[in-house]
Design a protein around this motif. Structure first.
Motif, PDB file in Angstrom:
ATOM      1  N   VAL A  52      38.975  37.122  39.704  1.00 35.53           N
ATOM      2  CA  VAL A  52      40.120  37.534  40.527  1.00 35.53           C
ATOM      3  C   VAL A  52      41.111  38.392  39.743  1.00 35.53           C
ATOM      4  O   VAL A  52      41.615  39.405  40.247  1.00 35.53           O
ATOM      5  CB  VAL A  52      40.820  36.288  41.118  1.00 35.53           C
ATOM      6  N   PHE A  53      41.369  38.030  38.492  1.00 35.10           N
ATOM      7  CA  PHE A  53      42.459  38.687  37.764  1.00 35.10           C
ATOM      8  C   PHE A  53      42.003  39.693  36.705  1.00 35.10           C
ATOM      9  O   PHE A  53      42.792  40.540  36.294  1.00 35.10           O
ATOM     10  CB  PHE A  53      43.350  37.628  37.105  1.00 35.10           C
ATOM     11  N   GLU A  55      38.166  41.011  36.286  1.00 31.77           N
ATOM     12  CA  GLU A  55      37.112  41.911  36.786  1.00 31.77           C
ATOM     13  C   GLU A  55      37.515  42.600  38.088  1.00 31.77           C
ATOM     14  O   GLU A  55      37.290  43.787  38.259  1.00 31.77           O
ATOM     15  CB  GLU A  55      35.809  41.122  36.990  1.00 31.77           C
ATOM     16  N   ARG A  56      38.031  41.800  39.005  1.00 32.19           N
ATOM     17  CA  ARG A  56      38.463  42.267  40.329  1.00 32.19           C
ATOM     18  C   ARG A  56      37.409  43.122  41.025  1.00 32.19           C
ATOM     19  O   ARG A  56      37.670  44.252  41.434  1.00 32.19           O
ATOM     20  CB  ARG A  56      39.771  43.044  40.204  1.00 32.19           C
ATOM     21  N   ARG A  58      34.816  44.278  44.094  1.00 34.16           N
ATOM     22  CA  ARG A  58      35.027  44.382  45.543  1.00 34.16           C
ATOM     23  C   ARG A  58      34.484  43.152  46.264  1.00 34.16           C
ATOM     24  O   ARG A  58      35.079  42.669  47.225  1.00 34.16           O
ATOM     25  CB  ARG A  58      34.355  45.653  46.064  1.00 34.16           C
ATOM     26  N   ARG A  60      33.904  39.572  45.576  1.00 31.35           N
ATOM     27  CA  ARG A  60      34.166  38.492  44.633  1.00 31.35           C
ATOM     28  C   ARG A  60      33.242  37.305  44.851  1.00 31.35           C
ATOM     29  O   ARG A  60      32.842  36.636  43.893  1.00 31.35           O
ATOM     30  CB  ARG A  60      35.627  38.066  44.743  1.00 31.35           C
TER      31      ARG A  60
END
Length: 303
Positions: A52-53, A55-56, A58, A60
């Motif tokens: 979430v913080f 790699e982010r 598209r 997840r």
């Protein structure tokens, strides 16, 4: 870099979660169950934070292995195979240990089970055995969500990151990390209470590497974390549920040598893992796009 960050974070946080047990009464603590459950959530929690913080991506849920679930037939098929296969491996470990001489099995008389129940000498105890297996299967599904807490991290996120380095290195590294992650509980006497802590950690690393290779195969072949999570739930249920099921009366089971936890129980899954690797069975399923392309090509050819 992310793999190293994940490894350090998941080990440190696991120790932090288990620390109250070390400051209290260890495995006898009334909070042991909740602490162990919270610890099982740490691999998924660390993977989620990274996805979430940092790699982010598209998609997840795909990065965590929670998707794709479709095609349903493939996912359900591998989930069934994983569950039944894991239960079978846990059971097969017992006669293998008996043949070798490290599991005190009594498969003919079931004297241990008979002595622990009110069944008479002339009555069959096999209905109780079938009832126990039914309870193990039910417990496997109950264990699914806690097992997801581990599998989202180990096989959902980590394993695909390691696979570019090769199947064998990926299996070995993920297995060693998974086994070492258990150290906060193992050093308190969990699973292997009769040996020094360092030996318990080495034994757990061995078991996790061998069994983890089969869970990794399920992850790769199904393209999803759900089948290995259900198999993991089955492992947790059957490892304890079959421990004394076929043992002789008043026998003591040494988990360093017997059951799926001990070295004799690793023989069959190790042979299976080597066969899967040697036959190049670690192949990812075709993506939806690839499948649709093949369907379109066949349709065009028929037309």
């Amino acid at each position: 870099m992310l793999i190293a960050l994940y490894a350090v974070a998941v080990l440190v946080i696991a120790w932090a979660v288990a620390l109250p047990l070390w400051n209290g009464s260890g495995l006898l603590s009334p909070w042991f169950g909740l602490t162990a459950l919270a610890m099982m959530m740490t691999p998924a929690a660390v993977a989620l934070v990274i996805v979430v913080f940092i790699e982010r991506p598209r998609q997840r849920l795909v990065a965590l292995g929670l998707r794709p679930i479709r095609p349903w037939r493939r996912t359900l098929g591998y989930a069934f195979l994983g569950l039944m296969g894991m239960l079978l491996l846990c059971v097969v470990a017992l006669p293998v240990g008996t043949v070798i001489g490290v599991y005190p099995g009594d498969f003919a008389g079931l004297s241990g089970l008979r002595a622990s129940t009110v069944v008479g000498d002339s009555e069959s105890v096999w209905p109780l055995v079938l009832t126990q297996f039914g309870a193990i299967i039910l417990a496997s599904f109950v264990n699914l969500l806690p097992a997801l807490g581990e599998e989202i991290g180990w096989r959902g996120w980590l394993l695909p990151k390691l696979l570019p380095s090769g199947i064998v290195p990926a299996v070995l590294l993920s297995g060693v990390l998974w086994g070492a992650w258990h150290a906060p509980l193992l050093l308190l006497g969990y699973n292997y209470p009769t040996v020094p802590g360092w030996m318990a950690v080495l034994l757990m690393i061995g078991m996790c590497t061998i069994v983890g290779s089969l869970l990794g195969w399920l992850r790769v072949r199904s393209g999803s974390v759900w089948p290995p999570a259900l198999a993991h739930g089955g492992l947790n249920a059957a490892a304890s549920g079959t421990l004394y099921l076929f043992a002789a009366d008043a026998a003591t089971v040494d988990t360093t040598q017997a059951t799926i936890l001990g070295w004799s129980g690793w023989i069959v899954p190790a042979v299976l893992a080597v066969a899967l690797i040697a036959t190049s069975s670690f192949r990812s399923p075709p993506t939806t796009t690839q499948s649709e392309t093949h369907v379109n090509e066949r349709t065009h050819h028929v037309a």
